[in-house]
Every structure is written in structure tokens, then in C-alpha cells.
Design an enzyme around this catalytic site. Structure first.
Site, short mmCIF file in Angstrom:
data_model
loop_
_atom_site.label_atom_id
_atom_site.label_comp_id
_atom_site.label_asym_id
_atom_site.label_seq_id
_atom_site.Cartn_x
_atom_site.Cartn_y
_atom_site.Cartn_z
N HIS A 1 0.74 -1.05 0.06
CA HIS A 1 0.33 -0.23 0.33
C HIS A 1 0.92 1.04 0.18
CE1 HIS A 1 -3.42 2.59 2.50
NE2 HIS A 1 -3.30 2.76 1.17
N GLN B 1 4.89 11.79 3.29
CA GLN B 1 4.96 12.72 4.71
C GLN B 1 4.90 11.70 6.08
OE1 GLN B 1 2.59 12.25 2.13
NE2 GLN B 1 2.53 14.17 1.68
N HIS C 1 -5.51 -0.55 5.31
CA HIS C 1 -5.88 -0.04 6.96
C HIS C 1 -6.33 -1.67 8.15
CE1 HIS C 1 -4.51 3.22 5.84
NE2 HIS C 1 -4.98 3.45 4.70
#
Length: 759
Positions: A312, A662, A603
Site C-alpha cells: 500500500h 508524509q 488499513h
């Protein structure tokens, strides 16, 4: 709980190899002397009818007469000797050569301490509750089986086998098509079965173009139908592909949603998950050193050089901040005078873009880029999305992180190629980068494929997933689309056309051979009406400005993938899987719809709040790509992550990075993710290798590639499918996982089959 007794310590005062008697040999001597008496239960070293240990033969020195006496030889040495000595012959672990018959003739069952519950009732719930719970769980599994079979996604063989026994239908074997024919790699010697797949030479975009088959298309109520010719199209006589209609989907979803709120079923599933977690802790206490010894016995294989797939990761954020900063500075230096964007009627060069922001290359710093998530992004998905804009400028995002711009995505392609070069250096890390297709125009696919082919953006270490943002409401406000069906048309019509006549979209046909599936992305915490019924408007009727629910997006994506996959399989082309973001936030119903229609998810945090759906994910070993560092910045603190609980319970999880731009600081973000998880949760080498192996099985790389990475028999169940010389996962761990899973399925199906016979 009953467990096998721990093996006796190694005897001995001497240092010679002759005097080092293995534990296995000791047990054999003991059992020989006690052979006149039958063994008691599963305690191999106890006298019949008692719990007393068998009397030890005299003459064996240095026995553990007291619990605190330390043996002369460390237990790691004892266990490694177990692997090397058998009947006086040394065993050398050879790589799996893929001879299926060998496994069936000489099936290897690892020797370790097994934990089992004994007695008639081992579930701890009343028989009425057990019968009711088992019936509902079997029904849910059969629903997923149907959806996976229709869409040609993967469904585990062991679940197929149990469901076939329950239904009384023959077991469906893997099809004997070109994929399964590759279950053994040609060759007789070890050199014919290398660990590394052969490197691609020549043009990666060169491929065969099947002829036009002349099929016709029709989009009706959001679902594509395929017709063999114009006459069938006029007569509305479509090819009868297996699809799940909207009414069936709504009925199935409402049924499973009712299950997850059923009190007795929730209690049953929670108890089973707690049992699995406790059982794993006991397994670890008894067998951790054996697993470590098994790993130590394998040459040239450790966590660093086993294959790992980042299951992912988004292409626009696959680099770290320092890499992006260096690339921007280098581009300013070499391409400062190149026109990169249009403002009004003027074309601005890269240098002019930075001058308009009053910046020079010398001024640029990591802090000024401001791409890293911080405490201000927690539960603020809007602020997180803004972090994709370097220096807060959407113009820079368009120049450096988009495929469709004035320079044909040259800079984005250049940056990805640098990431691919780093992958070549690390060798054992692989990616599945997500590229966006928005569904606003019919030429998006051709532009994306043209970008990849013209810039030669390809690596043997990467496969593409296509992410589709759920942004209908925004497109509708700007009149980019008239209704939801416009998005479906832009997403799927080019794919159907490229499948029917590849020469009509040549670049797209070349590009699709490296695309493994679809992803659905957006902020799941947006308010929505999670449940809908059969009266919901069809996509051609959905024309108001409200965004459709998550499950609505998933259903219409799934049903068109189903038709497309059956058409592509018929034409001998690769098929696609569905692996959306799910369970990061929002309602539990998201997990229900993904359980029905998706091969795996990203997730899955909300599974911790829904024991029924979590237990179902476990039973069918549905893949979950978890990103704890990403969750830590957005939705859930790191120390509250359910990842260690999922791992202990045996869910099929892998670790992924999500957005290195990030969340990460180093050149190897996936290793950074593993290392932090290992430190915080004290993961062992075996745990990390198990997660790495899971990531490869979940990943979309071709089966022939996985044959090199995991072994030619990796599709087989249990220990037969594990090659420790490639995966570094001990057979003990694989055997424990498989035996535990089969035991859980047996408990459930035994109950419903007996009940069915009585009726």
C-alpha cells in the site's frame, strides 16, 4: 488447555560431538524402553494411566534434577542439532524444487510443542449458540466464495474444501490454465530454480496484440453488458457472464450486517479471537527458541534478504522529503528555462514559477517544503491532503507529481525512475504504486498509459494499482459529470475497448499488463448513509450533488470488474483484483462490503471494534495491508494500533508505508516501517519474516514471479507451501498457523454438518 511436555535438557559433561546426544535421540531411547506400556494421551513421556514421568535410564549425566540447573550446552545449540541430526545422518535443507509428488509422498510435519483444548465442548458456549453462530459464519463464507468466484479473485482452497463438504458439491480445483501450469518451473537441478527471477531484457512494453473479437458493449444502469455481435446487441442478447445484481448484493449485505450485530455471535467470535491470541502466546513461550534455531540453520537467508512487497503506497508520495527536495533543486538547475505550466496566456518556465514565489534554490529546505504530516493532521484529512502540495503550492504538485501536464509528466517520471534505481540497489524490496484515474473524461486512461510508455516508467520491482478517488460530489458541483454513470463510463469503457480490440488502445493494452488491480480512496470519516436498500437510484439516475455511499461505489466498481475479468480471461489476458482503502475510519459497514467483494484491503483498523467481521477475515485469510505510522498521524496513536493483536490472532496482515513523503525519513521507508514496529512491539525475526511473506502473497506480482520468491509450491497449504530457504519463515510457525486455522474451521463446520445430517 493441555500442552505437550517440554523436552528434556541435553545431557552431558563432554565436549565431543559423539557425546552430544540430541533431544530427539533421547526421546527415542525413552520411548523404546517404555514401549511395553501405551502412552497416555498426548504426553509422549508419561506412564500409562498416570501423569508421572517415565523413569529415566541411568547413565545420562547432567539431567535437570532441579528447575534452575543450567545445562552445559545452550538450548539454541540443542535445537540446531535437532535440525541437523536424524538417525545419525546430517540433513541439509535444500531449496524447494517444485516436485509436487515429493511433498505428498514424504509429507514433513515439523516437531514442536502443540497446544490443544481437549474434551467434548471446547468452544465454551452453549450448544444452541454454537449451532446458530456456526450456521451464520458458514453462510457469510459462502457469500464471499460466490463473489470471489464470479470476479475471478482469489479465494483460499481450504475454505473451498470445507464449503464443498458442507454443500455436498465436488471440490473446485485450481483451473489448469496457463497460470497453474507454472506450478513447477522447468528444469531438474537447483540452478533451474533460482531464488531470483530472470531480469527483463529488451523492451518491457513489447507484447502480443490479440485480434479484434468484434464484441459490442452496452452500459445500462451502471453495469456493462457484452454482446457477441451487432445482431445480438440489437436483440439485447448479452453474453451470460456471472454477475451479482443489485438486489442480491443489498440482500447479502443486510444479512451480514445483521450478523455483526447479533449478540451471541459477537460473544462467540470475541471468545474465539481471545482464545487464538492466548494460544499464540503459549505457542511462543514453548516454541520461540525452536523457531529461532530453525532460522539459524538456513544459509544465506535473513530478514534483510527475504522478499518484501510494499502492498500500500501511493506513487505521488513514494519518495521521502529529502529526495523530493534534491530532485526539485536539480530540475531547477538543469531545466530552469523549460516551460512547465500555463498561467492565462503566458507559459511560465520552472525558474519563473519559483521567482513568482520569491524563492531561489538556495532558499529551499525540508521545513519549507512542509510535506511531512504532524500533530495538526490528526483527524484532519483535509490538512493531510494539503501536505501533497510542496511549499503549499498546488502548482508545484501539478509540475512534479502529476502525469498529465505541459511536460507530459516528465519530472514525475524522472523521480519515479530514481526510486526504481534505489529498489534495484536494495534488490529485495518491491512496490505496488497507486496511480490515479478520476473518471472525468474518456481519454484519462490513454493519457496515463501514454505517459508510462513514452517515459518508459517501468521496473521489475513495481506493479501498478489504479486508485479511483470517491469525488463524485466535487465533479458534479463543477459540472464535470452529469450523473454517477458518467464516472463508470470513463473508468471502464476504455478498458473494455482495449480488451475487445487491443489495437484501438495500443499504449493502454501495453500498460495494462503491469496493472494488477483497483483501489478506492478518500476520507472514510465523511458522513454518509452507510446502509441502502433496493430502492436506491441506479447510477444513471444518481444526478444530484450528494456523494453516493462507500458501499455504492464499491458495488458498481466490483460488478464492472467482474464482467471485465470474465471477458479478459476469455481472451487470455491478465485479470484485476479489487483492493480498496477500508476500515481506516467511518462505519463498520465498510468492512462488510469489502469482505464480500474485495480480495484484500488497506488499513482495517476498525476490525478491532467488530469481532464478527474480524473473525470472518481470519477464517478466509483476507489480506490486510496495515500502515501504523500513517495511522499514527491521521486516526490512531501508534501504541493503540491493533497490528500486534491481529498478528497474534493469525490474521493475514502485512506492513506497508502508505505515503513515505508524509511519514518517513529514510531512503528505505519500508524497512523504517518494519524496524519501528519491531522495536515498539518487540517483534521477533520470525514475526517479521512472516509479515514479509504475507506481503508477497497479498501482492499482485505474477504467480511465476512468486514461484521464484516463495518457492514453486507456494500455493499449497501449510508446510507444503513453505520453502524456508526463500522465505526464512520456520516450518514450525507455518504449521502452527495452518493447524490452528483448520481447527477453527473444523469446529464450525463440524457443528453445521452434524446439524444438517440430523435434519
Amino acid at each position: 488447555m493441555a500442552a505437550r511436555s517440554v523436552m528434556p535438557s541435553r545431557p552431558n559433561d563432554g565436549d565431543s560431538d559423539d557425546e552430544e546426544i540430541s533431544v530427539l535421540e533421547q526421546n527415542r531411547k525413552i520411548s523404546t524402553q517404555a514401549s511395553v506400556k501405551p502412552e497416555y494421551g498426548d504426553r509422549g513421556g508419561c506412564r500409562a494411566g498416570t501423569d508421572s514421568p517415565v523413569e529415566r535410564p541411568h547413565g545420562l549425566g547432567n539431567e535437570l534434577s532441579a528447575p534452575y540447573e543450567v545445562p552445559k550446552f545452550p538450548i539454541e545449540q540443542i535445537e540446531s542439532k535437532l535440525l541437523q541430526v536424524k538417525d545419525g545422518k546430517e540433513i541439509v535443507k535444500e531449496p524447494d524444487l517444485g516436485t509436487v509428488a515429493d511433498i505428498e509422498d514424504e509429507f514433513y510435519v515439523p516437531h514442536f510443542q502443540r497446544i490443544s483444548a481437549t474434551g467434548d465442548d471446547i468452544t465454551g458456549v452453549p450448544i444452541e449458540d454454537l449451532t446458530s453462530a456456526s450456521g451464520m459464519l458458514v453462510k457469510a463464507l459462502s457469500i464471499r466464495q460466490k463473489y470471489m468466484r464470479f470476479s475471478k479473485q482469489d479465494f483460499p482452497q481450504f475454505c473451498d474444501r470445507f464449503l464443498s463438504a458442507y454443500d455436498g458439491t465436488p471440490v473446485t480445483k485450481e483451473d489448469s490454465g496457463p497460470e497453474s501450469a507454472k506450478a513447477t518451473i522447468a528444469g531438474e537441478k537447483k540452478k533451474a530454480h533460482p531464488i531470483n527471477p530472470p531480469k527483463m531484457t529488451g523492451d518491457p512494453w513489447k507484447c502480443d496484440f490479440p485480434p479484434d473479437c468484434g464484441y459490442k458493449l452496452k452500459l445500462e444502469k451502471g453495469v456493462y453488458s457484452v454482446y457477441k455481435n451487432e445482431a445480438d446487441h440489437a436483440a439485447n442478447k448479452a453474453i451470460s457472464y456471472d454477475v451479482v445484481d443489485l438486489e442480491t448484493f443489498v440482500t447479502d449485505m443486510q444479512m451480514i450486517c445483521a450478523m455483526i450485530s447479533d449478540g451471541p455471535l459477537k460473544s462467540f467470535c470475541f471468545q474465539r479471537l481471545s482464545y487464538l491470541q492466548s494460544k499464540y502466546k503459549l505457542h511462543n513461550l514453548l516454541n520461540e527458541i525452536r523457531e529461532l534455531a530453525e532460522q539459524k540453520a538456513v544459509s544465506h537467508r535473513d530478514f534483510y534478504n527475504v522478499r518484501k512487497v510494499d502492498t500500500h503506497i501511493h506513487a505521488a508520495a513514494c519518495m521521502n522529503q529529502k529526495h523530493l527536495l534534491r530532485f526539485i533543486k536539480k530540475s531547477l538547475k538543469t531545466d530552469g528555462d523549460v516551460g512547465v505550466c500555463k498561467v492565462g496566456n503566458k507559459i511560465m518556465t520552472l525558474k519563473e514559477v519559483f521567482e513568482s514565489m520569491n524563492l531561489t534554490p538556495y532558499d529551499l529546505t525540508i521545513d519549507m517544503l512542509d510535506c511531512h504530516a504532524d500533530r495538526n493532521t490528526f483527524h484532519r484529512f483535509d490538512k493531510f491532503n494539503a501536505k501533497y502540495n510542496p511549499i503549499g503550492e498546488s502548482r508545484l504538485r501539478e509540475i512534479f507529481m502529476k502525469t498529465d501536464n505541459m511536460v507530459n509528466g516528465k519530472y514525475f517520471a524522472g523521480m519515479l525512475k530514481e526510486v526504481f534505481l534505489e529498489l534495484d540497489d536494495s534488490k529485495y524490496t518491491n512496490l505496488e504504486l497507486r496511480l490515479s484515474v478520476y473518471g472525468r473524461s474518456l481519454d484519462e486512461w490513454d493519457k496515463l498509459a501514454g505517459w508510462a510508455v513514452s517515459n518508459n516508467v517501468h521496473s521489475d520491482h513495481n506493479r501498478w494499482l489504479i486508485q479511483v478517488p470517491r469525488l463524485y460530489d466535487i465533479y458534479r458541483v463543477h459540472n464535470s459529470v452529469d450523473n454517477f454513470q458518467d464516472i463508470i463510463k470513463c473508468l471502464f469503457q476504455p478498458l473494455f475497448e482495449a480488451t475487445i480490440d487491443p489495437s484501438s488502445h495500443p499504449d493502454l493494452h501495453r500498460f495494462l499488463q503491469y496493472v494488477t488491480g483497483f483501489d478506492s480512496v478518500d476520507d472514510e470519516s465523511k458522513p454518509e448513509n452507510a446502509m441502502f436498500d433496493i430502492d436506491v437510484p441506479t447510477p444513471d439516475e444518481w444526478s444530484w450533488h450528494e456523494n453516493p455511499p462507500y458501499s455504492y461505489y464499491l458495488y458498481y466498481t466490483y460488478v464492472n470488474i467482474t464482467v471485465l475479468n470474465q471477458l479478459r480471461a476469455e481472451r487470455g489476458l491478465n485479470t484485476f483484483v479489487f483492493r480498496p482503502h477500508c476500515g481506516e475510519a467511518g462505519p463498520i459497514q465498510h468492512l462488510v462490503s469489502s469482505f464480500m467483494m474485495c480480495e484484500s484491503i488497506s488499513h482495517g483498523l476498525l476490525l478491532r471494534k467488530a469481532p464478527v467481521i474480524q473473525y470472518l477475515y481470519y477464517l478466509c485469510q483476507m489480506g490486510i495491508a496495515m500502515s501504523p505510522l500513517s495511522n499514527n498521524s491521521l486516526f490512531l496513536d501508534y501504541n493503540r494500533s491493533p497490528l500486534p493483536d491481529y498478528l497474534m490472532r493469525g490474521l493475514n496482515i502485512s506492513i506497508s508505508t502508505d505515503d513515505p513523503l508524509q511519514f518517513h525519513f529514510t531512503k528505505e521507508p519500508l524497512m523504517e516501517e518494519y524496524s519501528i514496529a519491531a522495536q515498539v512491539w518487540k517483534l521477533s525475526s520470525c514475526d517479521m519474516c512472516e509479515l514479509a511473506r504475507n506481503s508477497v502473497t497479498q501482492g499482485g506480482f505474477a504467480r511465476e514471479v512468486k514461484h521464484y520468491w516463495l518457492g514453486p509450491n507456494y500455493r499449497r497449504e501449510g508446510v507444503a507451501g513453505n520453502d524456508i530457504t526463500r522465505t526464512n519463515v520456520p516450518d514450525i510457525r507455518v504449521s502452527y498457523r495452518y493447524e490452528t486455522l483448520i481447527e477453527e474451521l473444523s469446529n464450525i463446520f463440524k457443528c453445521v454438518i452434524v446439524d444438517k445430517i440430523k435434519k
